[in-house]
Every structure is written in structure tokens, then in C-alpha cells.
Design a protein around this motif. Structure first.
Motif, PDB file in Angstrom:
ATOM      1  N   PHE A 227       0.781  -1.229   0.000  1.00  0.00           N
ATOM      2  CA  PHE A 227       0.000   0.000   0.000  1.00  0.00           C
ATOM      3  C   PHE A 227       0.816   1.285   0.000  1.00  0.00           C
ATOM      4  O   PHE A 227       0.252   2.374  -0.063  1.00  0.00           O
ATOM      5  N   ALA A 228       2.147   1.191   0.074  1.00  0.00           N
ATOM      6  CA  ALA A 228       2.957   2.413   0.042  1.00  0.00           C
ATOM      7  C   ALA A 228       2.851   3.070  -1.331  1.00  0.00           C
ATOM      8  O   ALA A 228       2.620   2.408  -2.344  1.00  0.00           O
ATOM      9  N   GLU A 229       3.018   4.384  -1.349  1.00  0.00           N
ATOM     10  CA  GLU A 229       2.894   5.127  -2.617  1.00  0.00           C
ATOM     11  C   GLU A 229       3.974   4.706  -3.610  1.00  0.00           C
ATOM     12  O   GLU A 229       3.769   4.740  -4.816  1.00  0.00           O
ATOM     13  N   ARG A 230       5.120   4.307  -3.116  1.00  0.00           N
ATOM     14  CA  ARG A 230       6.196   3.809  -3.982  1.00  0.00           C
ATOM     15  C   ARG A 230       6.815   2.582  -3.316  1.00  0.00           C
ATOM     16  O   ARG A 230       6.563   2.307  -2.148  1.00  0.00           O
ATOM     17  N   SER A 231       7.609   1.838  -4.078  1.00  0.00           N
ATOM     18  CA  SER A 231       8.267   0.663  -3.517  1.00  0.00           C
ATOM     19  C   SER A 231       9.288   1.080  -2.465  1.00  0.00           C
ATOM     20  O   SER A 231       9.999   2.074  -2.635  1.00  0.00           O
ATOM     21  N   LEU A 232       9.354   0.325  -1.372  1.00  0.00           N
ATOM     22  CA  LEU A 232      10.254   0.626  -0.269  1.00  0.00           C
ATOM     23  C   LEU A 232      11.427  -0.345  -0.254  1.00  0.00           C
ATOM     24  O   LEU A 232      11.313  -1.485  -0.700  1.00  0.00           O
ATOM     25  N   THR A 233      12.539   0.109   0.273  1.00  0.00           N
ATOM     26  CA  THR A 233      13.730  -0.734   0.357  1.00  0.00           C
ATOM     27  C   THR A 233      13.759  -1.488   1.684  1.00  0.00           C
ATOM     28  O   THR A 233      12.983  -1.200   2.604  1.00  0.00           O
ATOM     29  N   THR A 235      16.045  -1.319   3.974  1.00  0.00           N
ATOM     30  CA  THR A 235      16.431  -0.394   5.049  1.00  0.00           C
ATOM     31  C   THR A 235      15.257   0.473   5.489  1.00  0.00           C
ATOM     32  O   THR A 235      15.066   0.719   6.693  1.00  0.00           O
ATOM     33  N   GLU A 236      14.457   0.935   4.544  1.00  0.00           N
ATOM     34  CA  GLU A 236      13.310   1.769   4.895  1.00  0.00           C
ATOM     35  C   GLU A 236      12.304   0.984   5.745  1.00  0.00           C
ATOM     36  O   GLU A 236      11.767   1.511   6.734  1.00  0.00           O
ATOM     37  N   ILE A 237      12.040  -0.249   5.375  1.00  0.00           N
ATOM     38  CA  ILE A 237      11.118  -1.066   6.158  1.00  0.00           C
ATOM     39  C   ILE A 237      11.716  -1.363   7.538  1.00  0.00           C
ATOM     40  O   ILE A 237      11.012  -1.364   8.554  1.00  0.00           O
ATOM     41  N   GLN A 238      13.021  -1.585   7.594  1.00  0.00           N
ATOM     42  CA  GLN A 238      13.701  -1.796   8.875  1.00  0.00           C
ATOM     43  C   GLN A 238      13.500  -0.587   9.788  1.00  0.00           C
ATOM     44  O   GLN A 238      13.165  -0.721  10.972  1.00  0.00           O
ATOM     45  N   HIS A 239      13.671   0.620   9.244  1.00  0.00           N
ATOM     46  CA  HIS A 239      13.521   1.840  10.029  1.00  0.00           C
ATOM     47  C   HIS A 239      12.063   2.062  10.449  1.00  0.00           C
ATOM     48  O   HIS A 239      11.779   2.491  11.580  1.00  0.00           O
ATOM     49  N   LEU A 240      11.130   1.773   9.541  1.00  0.00           N
ATOM     50  CA  LEU A 240       9.716   1.952   9.861  1.00  0.00           C
ATOM     51  C   LEU A 240       9.266   1.006  10.978  1.00  0.00           C
ATOM     52  O   LEU A 240       8.502   1.394  11.869  1.00  0.00           O
ATOM     53  N   LEU A 241       9.740  -0.233  10.939  1.00  0.00           N
ATOM     54  CA  LEU A 241       9.394  -1.179  12.001  1.00  0.00           C
ATOM     55  C   LEU A 241       9.972  -0.737  13.348  1.00  0.00           C
ATOM     56  O   LEU A 241       9.334  -0.901  14.398  1.00  0.00           O
ATOM     57  N   ALA A 242      11.169  -0.165  13.322  1.00  0.00           N
ATOM     58  CA  ALA A 242      11.779   0.333  14.551  1.00  0.00           C
ATOM     59  C   ALA A 242      10.962   1.486  15.137  1.00  0.00           C
ATOM     60  O   ALA A 242      10.684   1.526  16.349  1.00  0.00           O
ATOM     61  N   MET A 243      10.571   2.430  14.281  1.00  0.00           N
ATOM     62  CA  MET A 243       9.777   3.563  14.755  1.00  0.00           C
ATOM     63  C   MET A 243       8.419   3.099  15.278  1.00  0.00           C
ATOM     64  O   MET A 243       7.914   3.608  16.290  1.00  0.00           O
ATOM     65  N   LYS A 244       7.807   2.127  14.593  1.00  0.00           N
ATOM     66  CA  LYS A 244       6.517   1.592  15.039  1.00  0.00           C
ATOM     67  C   LYS A 244       6.638   0.986  16.436  1.00  0.00           C
ATOM     68  O   LYS A 244       5.792   1.211  17.309  1.00  0.00           O
ATOM     69  N   ALA A 245       7.706   0.227  16.679  1.00  0.00           N
ATOM     70  CA  ALA A 245       7.914  -0.399  17.989  1.00  0.00           C
ATOM     71  C   ALA A 245       8.118   0.649  19.079  1.00  0.00           C
ATOM     72  O   ALA A 245       7.582   0.525  20.184  1.00  0.00           O
ATOM     73  N   GLU A 282      16.392  -6.438  -7.030  1.00  0.00           N
ATOM     74  CA  GLU A 282      17.602  -5.627  -7.186  1.00  0.00           C
ATOM     75  C   GLU A 282      17.359  -4.221  -6.651  1.00  0.00           C
ATOM     76  O   GLU A 282      16.285  -3.654  -6.823  1.00  0.00           O
ATOM     77  N   GLY A 283      18.366  -3.676  -6.016  1.00  0.00           N
ATOM     78  CA  GLY A 283      18.202  -2.379  -5.378  1.00  0.00           C
ATOM     79  C   GLY A 283      17.572  -2.487  -4.008  1.00  0.00           C
ATOM     80  O   GLY A 283      17.141  -1.486  -3.435  1.00  0.00           O
ATOM     81  N   ASP A 284      17.511  -3.732  -3.482  1.00  0.00           N
ATOM     82  CA  ASP A 284      16.952  -3.979  -2.149  1.00  0.00           C
ATOM     83  C   ASP A 284      15.500  -3.556  -2.016  1.00  0.00           C
ATOM     84  O   ASP A 284      15.036  -3.188  -0.936  1.00  0.00           O
ATOM     85  N   VAL A 285      14.756  -3.600  -3.123  1.00  0.00           N
ATOM     86  CA  VAL A 285      13.339  -3.237  -3.091  1.00  0.00           C
ATOM     87  C   VAL A 285      12.517  -4.434  -2.635  1.00  0.00           C
ATOM     88  O   VAL A 285      12.715  -5.557  -3.102  1.00  0.00           O
ATOM     89  N   VAL A 286      11.586  -4.195  -1.701  1.00  0.00           N
ATOM     90  CA  VAL A 286      10.710  -5.244  -1.189  1.00  0.00           C
ATOM     91  C   VAL A 286       9.369  -5.160  -1.912  1.00  0.00           C
ATOM     92  O   VAL A 286       8.746  -4.102  -1.965  1.00  0.00           O
ATOM     93  N   GLN A 287       8.936  -6.279  -2.468  1.00  0.00           N
ATOM     94  CA  GLN A 287       7.671  -6.288  -3.201  1.00  0.00           C
ATOM     95  C   GLN A 287       7.036  -7.674  -3.115  1.00  0.00           C
ATOM     96  O   GLN A 287       7.650  -8.632  -2.659  1.00  0.00           O
ATOM     97  N   SER A 288       5.771  -7.770  -3.559  1.00  0.00           N
ATOM     98  CA  SER A 288       5.114  -9.074  -3.588  1.00  0.00           C
ATOM     99  C   SER A 288       5.700  -9.904  -4.719  1.00  0.00           C
ATOM    100  O   SER A 288       6.201  -9.366  -5.713  1.00  0.00           O
ATOM    101  N   ILE A 289       5.646 -11.227  -4.577  1.00  0.00           N
ATOM    102  CA  ILE A 289       6.276 -12.098  -5.567  1.00  0.00           C
ATOM    103  C   ILE A 289       5.544 -12.050  -6.904  1.00  0.00           C
ATOM    104  O   ILE A 289       6.140 -12.353  -7.950  1.00  0.00           O
ATOM    105  N   HIS A 290       4.272 -11.645  -6.890  1.00  0.00           N
ATOM    106  CA  HIS A 290       3.486 -11.647  -8.140  1.00  0.00           C
ATOM    107  C   HIS A 290       2.248 -10.797  -7.948  1.00  0.00           C
ATOM    108  O   HIS A 290       1.784 -10.591  -6.825  1.00  0.00           O
ATOM    109  N   GLN A 291       1.686 -10.289  -9.061  1.00  0.00           N
ATOM    110  CA  GLN A 291       0.493  -9.465  -8.975  1.00  0.00           C
ATOM    111  C   GLN A 291      -0.680 -10.224  -8.360  1.00  0.00           C
ATOM    112  O   GLN A 291      -1.558  -9.621  -7.748  1.00  0.00           O
ATOM    113  N   THR A 292      -0.718 -11.559  -8.526  1.00  0.00           N
ATOM    114  CA  THR A 292      -1.830 -12.330  -7.983  1.00  0.00           C
ATOM    115  C   THR A 292      -1.889 -12.276  -6.459  1.00  0.00           C
ATOM    116  O   THR A 292      -2.944 -12.554  -5.885  1.00  0.00           O
ATOM    117  N   VAL A 293      -0.781 -11.938  -5.822  1.00  0.00           N
ATOM    118  CA  VAL A 293      -0.784 -11.843  -4.353  1.00  0.00           C
ATOM    119  C   VAL A 293      -1.779 -10.779  -3.905  1.00  0.00           C
ATOM    120  O   VAL A 293      -2.442 -10.928  -2.884  1.00  0.00           O
TER     121      VAL A 293
END
Length: 293
Positions: A227-233, A235-245, A282-293
């Protein structure tokens, strides 16, 4: 489906708007203000009108994932598109349809003798066989009868869908990590779902057996990846989880508290909590494995 096709035609070639005008005016006269409930017959008439375009033109319609469309009107739409392709005129329609095997699609294909059909499983059989052998042998150490039967089963059940074979490999790799008997893995292979949707449910059920923290982190990762406006890396998800905690635990945001909440080996954590639904590109981008997800 027809409404989406026409929207894309008009978006790419606004000069065709006059073919829409008569039906549009009729719709405006019968529908509530600011609302048009497009009837199928109106949409069909617009497409038939475009087929009579006075200048020579070719229109290519590419319909992907046809099996995911609404089933009740799919056969009627396919039959109409085939009729459209068979019309002789200055404007020629070419339709390319991609779909998993479905009875109504096969029925519609038989309606047109000029329809060319490419079965993906025929085109990819050799590649899927090679892929299956690449992990059944070296990783699971299957040999002889086990290797032959397992390979043939994967080729047939995969039906040309590499994604399913990839998920099968990931599932069986868990056995390798825990220690295994070859006969148990062989049985597990035949017990796994062969339909993608059922396999996704199987993967979700496996996630439910994780710890509460695994589930919470996994849910947050899914939200960020989908649901993010753009793909996240990573490191970004690591930082977001830390702030959430930090915020959920009512802590002050300091350099020390931030460092304490950073997840180490984040790539491993994403794979573990994502249950094979998420991947790192590549580029450490986190995404779903396929559109069907």
C-alpha cells in the motif's frame, strides 16, 4: 471488461471519440446526473461502430489474466470479441488473450477457426523440467525412481506456471533446513495444493503458526509493500518497524532507542515473516512475488 477496453482505446486515440458520441448522449438522457450505467449493448455498438472507421487502422487488444475476470459475462464478451475480429472492414481488430485453462475460454476459442492457440505448458515444459531437476537432485538428493516421478509430477501439475514451481521449491527447502527423509518429502510434494489460490491459503495458514511478533511484523511488512505510494527498500522497512515499535511501547525517540529496535538480518526477517509472499529485488526493493498476491 468491454468498458475497460473502450476506455483504453479512447485514451490512446481521442480521434475515435465521435464513435462514442451517439451512445454517450443516449446514456446521458436516460441516466441520473453525473452517473452513467453503461449497458453491454451500448458498449458493443460503440465497438462495432469503430470497426467501420473509414480510414485503414489496426487496433490491438491485449487481455491479460482473463481467468481473473468476472465469470458470468466472460463467455459473451469473448464471443463478441471473436465476432469483432472476423468482421471485414477498414478497421481491423487483433485480440491477444492470456489465461490459465478455463472451460469457457476453451469453448470460445473453438468458435473461431482462425484463432491461434499457444499452450504455455507446451512452450515451457523443457524449462520447468530443468528447473525441477535443479533442486530435486542437488538439494533434496532425489535419485532414480523418486527423481523421475517427482519431476514428471511437477511438470504436469505446474501446467506452465513457473510461480507455482518456485513456491514448491521454497516449501520443500524447509524440509532440507530441518533434516528430512526423502520418502517424507516425496509424500509432502504430492500433498501440496496444485492451484495457486489454494497454495496461497496454505502459505497463509503456515504464517498463522508463527509467534505473535512474527505475525505483527509480517502484517506491517505486507501493508508497507502493498500500500505504500512507492516501492520501499529493506532499510526503509527496517527503520519503519523500529519507529513503530518505539511508538507502540511509549518510548522516547532517541538515538539509543532507535538503535535498540532495529531488526538485525532484516533480509532474513522479511523472508521469514513474509512467508514467500514477499521478495527482495535488485536495489533492495521489497515487493510481492506476483500481482496475484
Amino acid at each position: 471488461m468491454l468498458q475497460g477496453i473502450l476506455w483504453n482505446i479512447l485514451d490512446q486515440d481521442p480521434t475515435l471519440f465521435y464513435h462514442f458520441q451517439r451512445e454517450y448522449r443516449s446514456a446521458r438522457a436516460t441516466c441520473a446526473p453525473k452517473t452513467i450505467d453503461w449497458k453491454v449493448i451500448w458498449l458493443q455498438r460503440i465497438l462495432l461502430s469503430i470497426a467501420e472507421y473509414p480510414v485503414k487502422k489496426e487496433i490491438f487488444l491485449i487481455l491479460d489474466a482473463l481467468d481473473e475476470s468476472e465469470e458470468p459475462d466472460r463467455r459473451d464478451v469473448l464471443s463478441f470479441l471473436l465476432t469483432l475480429c472476423n468482421r471485414s472492414g477498414t478497421c481491423v481488430f487483433r485480440v491477444f488473450m492470456a489465461s490459465r485453462s478455463m472451460t469457457d475460454v476453451q469453448y470460445s476459442v473453438r468458435l473461431a477457426a482462425t484463432m491461434n492457440v499457444i499452450r504455455m505448458q507446451d512452450e515451457t515444459e523443457a524449462d520447468i523440467r530443468t528447473f525441477a531437476l535443479s533442486f530435486l537432485g542437488p538439494e533434496l538428493r532425489f535419485t532414480g525412481r523418486l527423481l523421475q516421478e517427482a519431476t514428471e509430477y511437477i511438470v504436469e501439475a505446474g501446467a506452465g506456471v513457473f510461480l507455482w514451481v518456485h513456491l514448491i521449491r521454497s516449501e520443500l527447502q524447509l524440509c532440507v533446513e530441518r533434516g528430512f527423509r526423502k520418502r517424507d518429502v516425496f509424500k509432502k510434494l504430492f500433498d501440496l495444493p496444485t492451484k495457486l489460490e489454494a497454495f496461497y491459503l496454505h502459505m497463509l495458514n503456515n504464517l498463522n503458526h508463527g509467534s505473535r511478533q512474527d505475525t505483527e511484523d509480517g502484517r506491517t511488512m505486507f501493508q508497507l509493500a502493498l500500500f505504500a505510494e512507492r516501492s520501499l527498500t529493506v532499510t526503509e522497512i527496517q527503520h519503519l518497524l523500529a519507529m513503530k515499535a518505539i511508538l507502540e511501547n511509549g518510548l522516547d525517540v532517541t538515538e539509543d532507542s532507535f538503535e535498540d529496535e532495529l531488526i538485525q538480518s532484516m533480509e532474513t526477517r522479511i523472508i521469514h515473516c513474509g512467508g514467500n509472499f514477499l521478495e527482495i529485488k535488485e536495489g533492495d526493493v521489497v515487493q510481492s512475488i506476483h500481482q496475484t498476491v
